[in-house]
Design a protein around this motif. Structure first.
Motif, PDB file in Angstrom:
ATOM      1  N   VAL A 188       0.847  -1.202   0.000  1.00 57.75           N
ATOM      2  CA  VAL A 188       0.000   0.000   0.000  1.00 57.75           C
ATOM      3  C   VAL A 188       0.882   1.253   0.000  1.00 57.75           C
ATOM      4  O   VAL A 188       0.630   2.212  -0.746  1.00 57.75           O
ATOM      5  N   CYS A 189       1.920   1.237   0.828  1.00 54.92           N
ATOM      6  CA  CYS A 189       2.825   2.399   0.895  1.00 54.92           C
ATOM      7  C   CYS A 189       3.497   2.630  -0.460  1.00 54.92           C
ATOM      8  O   CYS A 189       3.619   3.774  -0.914  1.00 54.92           O
ATOM      9  N   ASP A 190       3.914   1.533  -1.090  1.00 57.39           N
ATOM     10  CA  ASP A 190       4.524   1.658  -2.422  1.00 57.39           C
ATOM     11  C   ASP A 190       3.532   2.276  -3.404  1.00 57.39           C
ATOM     12  O   ASP A 190       3.881   3.162  -4.193  1.00 57.39           O
ATOM     13  N   ASP A 191       2.295   1.804  -3.344  1.00 55.35           N
ATOM     14  CA  ASP A 191       1.272   2.332  -4.265  1.00 55.35           C
ATOM     15  C   ASP A 191       1.015   3.818  -4.028  1.00 55.35           C
ATOM     16  O   ASP A 191       0.660   4.546  -4.956  1.00 55.35           O
ATOM     17  N   LEU A 192       1.173   4.244  -2.776  1.00 55.82           N
ATOM     18  CA  LEU A 192       0.936   5.653  -2.460  1.00 55.82           C
ATOM     19  C   LEU A 192       2.151   6.523  -2.781  1.00 55.82           C
ATOM     20  O   LEU A 192       2.137   7.737  -2.554  1.00 55.82           O
ATOM     21  N   GLY A 193       3.203   5.878  -3.252  1.00 57.60           N
ATOM     22  CA  GLY A 193       4.425   6.637  -3.570  1.00 57.60           C
ATOM     23  C   GLY A 193       5.186   7.048  -2.320  1.00 57.60           C
ATOM     24  O   GLY A 193       5.960   8.017  -2.353  1.00 57.60           O
ATOM     25  N   MET A 194       4.968   6.311  -1.225  1.00 54.87           N
ATOM     26  CA  MET A 194       5.690   6.635   0.019  1.00 54.87           C
ATOM     27  C   MET A 194       7.066   5.963  -0.004  1.00 54.87           C
ATOM     28  O   MET A 194       7.306   5.037  -0.789  1.00 54.87           O
ATOM     29  N   ARG A 195       7.950   6.434   0.863  1.00 57.92           N
ATOM     30  CA  ARG A 195       9.302   5.848   0.934  1.00 57.92           C
ATOM     31  C   ARG A 195       9.344   4.929   2.147  1.00 57.92           C
ATOM     32  O   ARG A 195       9.545   5.395   3.280  1.00 57.92           O
ATOM     33  N   TYR A 196       9.150   3.645   1.885  1.00 60.07           N
ATOM     34  CA  TYR A 196       9.005   2.654   2.958  1.00 60.07           C
ATOM     35  C   TYR A 196      10.390   2.258   3.477  1.00 60.07           C
ATOM     36  O   TYR A 196      11.205   1.688   2.751  1.00 60.07           O
ATOM     37  N   VAL A 197      10.635   2.547   4.742  1.00 59.37           N
ATOM     38  CA  VAL A 197      11.969   2.317   5.314  1.00 59.37           C
ATOM     39  C   VAL A 197      12.072   0.931   5.955  1.00 59.37           C
ATOM     40  O   VAL A 197      13.093   0.251   5.821  1.00 59.37           O
ATOM     41  N   GLY A 198      11.032   0.493   6.648  1.00 59.92           N
ATOM     42  CA  GLY A 198      11.119  -0.810   7.309  1.00 59.92           C
ATOM     43  C   GLY A 198       9.974  -1.041   8.261  1.00 59.92           C
ATOM     44  O   GLY A 198       9.044  -0.243   8.336  1.00 59.92           O
ATOM     45  N   PHE A 199      10.043  -2.156   8.970  1.00 62.06           N
ATOM     46  CA  PHE A 199       8.941  -2.492   9.869  1.00 62.06           C
ATOM     47  C   PHE A 199       9.445  -3.075  11.168  1.00 62.06           C
ATOM     48  O   PHE A 199      10.574  -3.576  11.250  1.00 62.06           O
ATOM     49  N   CYS A 200       8.594  -2.999  12.167  1.00 65.04           N
ATOM     50  CA  CYS A 200       8.849  -3.706  13.422  1.00 65.04           C
ATOM     51  C   CYS A 200       7.590  -4.508  13.729  1.00 65.04           C
ATOM     52  O   CYS A 200       6.510  -3.947  13.881  1.00 65.04           O
ATOM     53  N   SER A 201       7.735  -5.820  13.761  1.00 60.88           N
ATOM     54  CA  SER A 201       6.596  -6.677  14.105  1.00 60.88           C
ATOM     55  C   SER A 201       6.827  -7.202  15.509  1.00 60.88           C
ATOM     56  O   SER A 201       7.603  -8.125  15.726  1.00 60.88           O
ATOM     57  N   ALA A 202       6.153  -6.572  16.467  1.00 63.86           N
ATOM     58  CA  ALA A 202       6.379  -6.938  17.877  1.00 63.86           C
ATOM     59  C   ALA A 202       5.329  -7.935  18.328  1.00 63.86           C
ATOM     60  O   ALA A 202       4.162  -7.842  17.937  1.00 63.86           O
ATOM     61  N   HIS A 203       5.759  -8.863  19.129  1.00 65.89           N
ATOM     62  CA  HIS A 203       4.769  -9.667  19.863  1.00 65.89           C
ATOM     63  C   HIS A 203       4.122  -8.726  20.870  1.00 65.89           C
ATOM     64  O   HIS A 203       4.758  -7.793  21.358  1.00 65.89           O
ATOM     65  N   MET A 204       2.846  -8.962  21.169  1.00 65.10           N
ATOM     66  CA  MET A 204       2.135  -7.979  21.985  1.00 65.10           C
ATOM     67  C   MET A 204       2.754  -7.769  23.374  1.00 65.10           C
ATOM     68  O   MET A 204       2.500  -6.738  23.999  1.00 65.10           O
ATOM     69  N   GLN A 205       3.577  -8.720  23.814  1.00 66.66           N
ATOM     70  CA  GLN A 205       4.211  -8.538  25.124  1.00 66.66           C
ATOM     71  C   GLN A 205       5.687  -8.166  25.051  1.00 66.66           C
ATOM     72  O   GLN A 205       6.355  -8.042  26.077  1.00 66.66           O
ATOM     73  N   ASP A 206       6.201  -7.973  23.869  1.00 69.02           N
ATOM     74  CA  ASP A 206       7.642  -7.730  23.707  1.00 69.02           C
ATOM     75  C   ASP A 206       8.137  -6.530  24.506  1.00 69.02           C
ATOM     76  O   ASP A 206       9.280  -6.514  24.980  1.00 69.02           O
ATOM     77  N   LEU A 207       7.276  -5.526  24.634  1.00 73.85           N
ATOM     78  CA  LEU A 207       7.721  -4.289  25.295  1.00 73.85           C
ATOM     79  C   LEU A 207       8.117  -4.526  26.758  1.00 73.85           C
ATOM     80  O   LEU A 207       8.797  -3.705  27.369  1.00 73.85           O
ATOM     81  N   GLU A 208       7.701  -5.664  27.295  1.00 68.22           N
ATOM     82  CA  GLU A 208       8.058  -5.984  28.687  1.00 68.22           C
ATOM     83  C   GLU A 208       9.536  -6.365  28.807  1.00 68.22           C
ATOM     84  O   GLU A 208      10.066  -6.460  29.913  1.00 68.22           O
TER      85      GLU A 208
END
Ligand SMILES: Cc1cc2nc3c(=O)[nH]c(=O)nc-3n(C[C@H](O)[C@H](O)[C@H](O)COP(=O)(O)O)c2cc1C
Length: 466
Positions: free
Chosen positions: A122-142
């Motif tokens: 979707v970001c590519d289609d919008l012409g955005m500059r996609y840098v990366g992602f973080c996929s966290a487990h919902m408890q990772d912040l602990e």
């Protein structure tokens, strides 16, 4: 820098994902974060122009956009899907174009990769500059080890913006499908053999999808059930409250459950027909999938034959194909086929629909369920471990189902096999035996299979029948 956070969670401030954003706010006090609650406010965003314009201004004035969303049914929640559709239908892509962007999700890592691939596309289609992602487990912040890595992820995003880092597009632009399908072949007379056949769709009148649905229905001698998902009369999208976890009862009191019980539950054969909007089926379909979460992790399509009719460029959307396939495979159902309007040639589409009509009944008669691949095998292990590891305290309905169906199938419970493995590994520590085994490894690997062929009662029966 000014970061615009597009929050996809319907839970707004109570969102798990948003806590990760709050962490970033504190870790990077020199930068400002403006949160757009796309998930929580989707109705207002749809209805009030000034709200829509205000949020576009926030996007325009930002240096970078962070999509922060939970994973819902292998993608983003229907509300965020709708928001993305609005960007297209309201021609607002220019506000996003050229912006640096990154994606943050929380989930239990069950098909988080398909959610991220969708967002990236979707970001590519919008012409955005996609840098990366973080996929966290919902408890990772602990975990502080996660916190350190999370800071590195966001630092990299900020550096990309500051340095105007060149970014390449990952997902090619989608082609427009030039098809106007009008069935050519006369109605067929496929016998349903008494199977209950249901087609659910969200086709617009006069569309290729409507024609495909009509043609498939006309392939049968007996009347079959065809329903538009709008008739489910949903009052809204899943709110993520997880009230259903205890006893599979949704907090909504609307037409969805009756629709589900009328069409989906009794169906032997279920065909879902959708038009591709951006890189997935419509937000309406996504809402349907999200609302089916009232079943928890109990396979609601188990034993059914399932097929899809798709209007749009599915051939260019491997990610959508993976989701559609996995939605069936993980449910212990069989994917009998997918027919699209991509060929453009009405004769070819007719033939594909006719073939599907016959095959799906045949497979249903025979009770065929195809062998599963990595996503279903891995997906089962993720859900099994998450439920056993803690979720079962609240996901009571799942827990009951998993116990009744022996789905807590950890190999650690197989004591005979463990003893065998222990004995083999002890024997393997003897160098001469190890040398011998290594030499004959292929033979050892096929020995048990050869024994199964020799002793198979199924094969013996087939031989006797010949
Ligand atoms: C309707 C629904 C569907 C979900 N689907 C998935 C899924 O496909 N994969 C997954 O890993 N987690 C799934 N989850 C779990 C959420 O992604 C997870 O709880 C997330 O942290 C919630 O974030 P939020 O509080 O920001 O909304 C689902 C939760 C709900 C309520």
């Amino acid at each position: 820098m000014r970061i615009c956070v597009i929050s996809g969670s319907p839970k707004g401030e109570m969102s798990v994902t948003l806590q990760y954003v709050r962490f970033l706010e504190q870790a990077f006090p020199d930068h400002t974060f403006a949160v757009v609650h796309a998930g929580r406010e989707i109705r207002t965003i749809e209805q009030q122009e000034e709200v829509w314009n205000g949020l576009l201004t926030t996007v325009r004035e930002s240096d970078g956009v962070l999509w922060a969303t939970p994973v819902y049914v292998m993608l983003v929640p229907a509300q965020l899907k709708r928001f993305i559709e609005l960007i297209g239908t309201r021609d607002a892509g220019e506000a996003f174009s050229g912006k640096y962007t990154a994606a943050l999700t929380t989930s239990i890592h069950y098909f988080d990769h398909t959610a991220h691939a969708y967002l990236h596309g979707v970001c590519d289609d919008l012409g955005m500059r996609y840098v990366g992602f973080c996929s966290a487990h919902m408890q990772d912040l602990e975990e502080e080890t996660f916190q350190e890595q999370f800071i590195l992820f966001f630092s990299d995003f900020l550096e990309a913006i500051a340095g105007r880092r060149p970014v390449q597009r990952a997902f090619p632009q989608l082609p427009a499908i030039s098809s106007h399908y009008i069935p050519e072949s006369p109605p067929a007379a496929v016998d349903t053999h008494g199977k209950r056949m249901v087609i659910l769709h969200d086709a617009e009148p006069g569309s290729d999808l409507a024609a495909m649905v009509g043609k498939l229905a006309a392939c049968y001698a007996d009347p079959i059930q065809v329903a538009h998902i709008r008739d489910a009369a949903m009052k809204g999208a899943c709110r993520g409250c997880c009230r259903c976890a205890f006893d599979n009862t949704c907090i909504y009191d609307d037409g969805f459950r009756a629709f589900w019980d009328t069409y989906v539950v009794p169906a032997d054969i279920l065909v879902m027909a959708g038009t591709i909007r951006d890189r997935f089926f419509s937000a309406a379909w996504k809402q349907f999938f999200d609302r089916s979460f009232f079943n928890g992790h109990i396979p609601a399509f188990k034993g059914k034959q399932v097929a899809y009719l798709v209007e749009g460029p599915l051939g260019y959307l491997a990610n959508l194909r993976e989701v559609l396939t996995s939605l069936v495979m993980t449910e212990e159902a069989n994917l009998a086929g997918i027919v699209t309007n991509e060929p453009g040639d009405p004769g070819e589409i007719d033939a594909a629909l006719h073939t599907l009509a016959e095959r799906i009944v045949r497979l249903s008669d025979r009770g065929y369920i195809s062998a599963v691949t990595c996503p279903a095998v891995g997906g089962h292990k993720i859900l099994r471990d998450e439920l056993w590891g803690g979720m079962r305290a609240t996901f009571k309905a799942d827990d009951r189902y998993y116990r009744q169906h022996e789905l807590y199938d950890f190999p650690t419970r197989n004591y005979l096999r463990r003893l065998g493995t222990l004995a083999t590994s002890l024997v393997m520590s003897v160098p001469s035996i190890r040398r011998e085994v290594v030499k004959n490894m292929p033979a050892y690997m096929i020995q048990p299979l050869q024994r199964s062929i020799e002793t198979s009662t199924i094969l013996a029966k087939r031989k006797a029948e010949r």
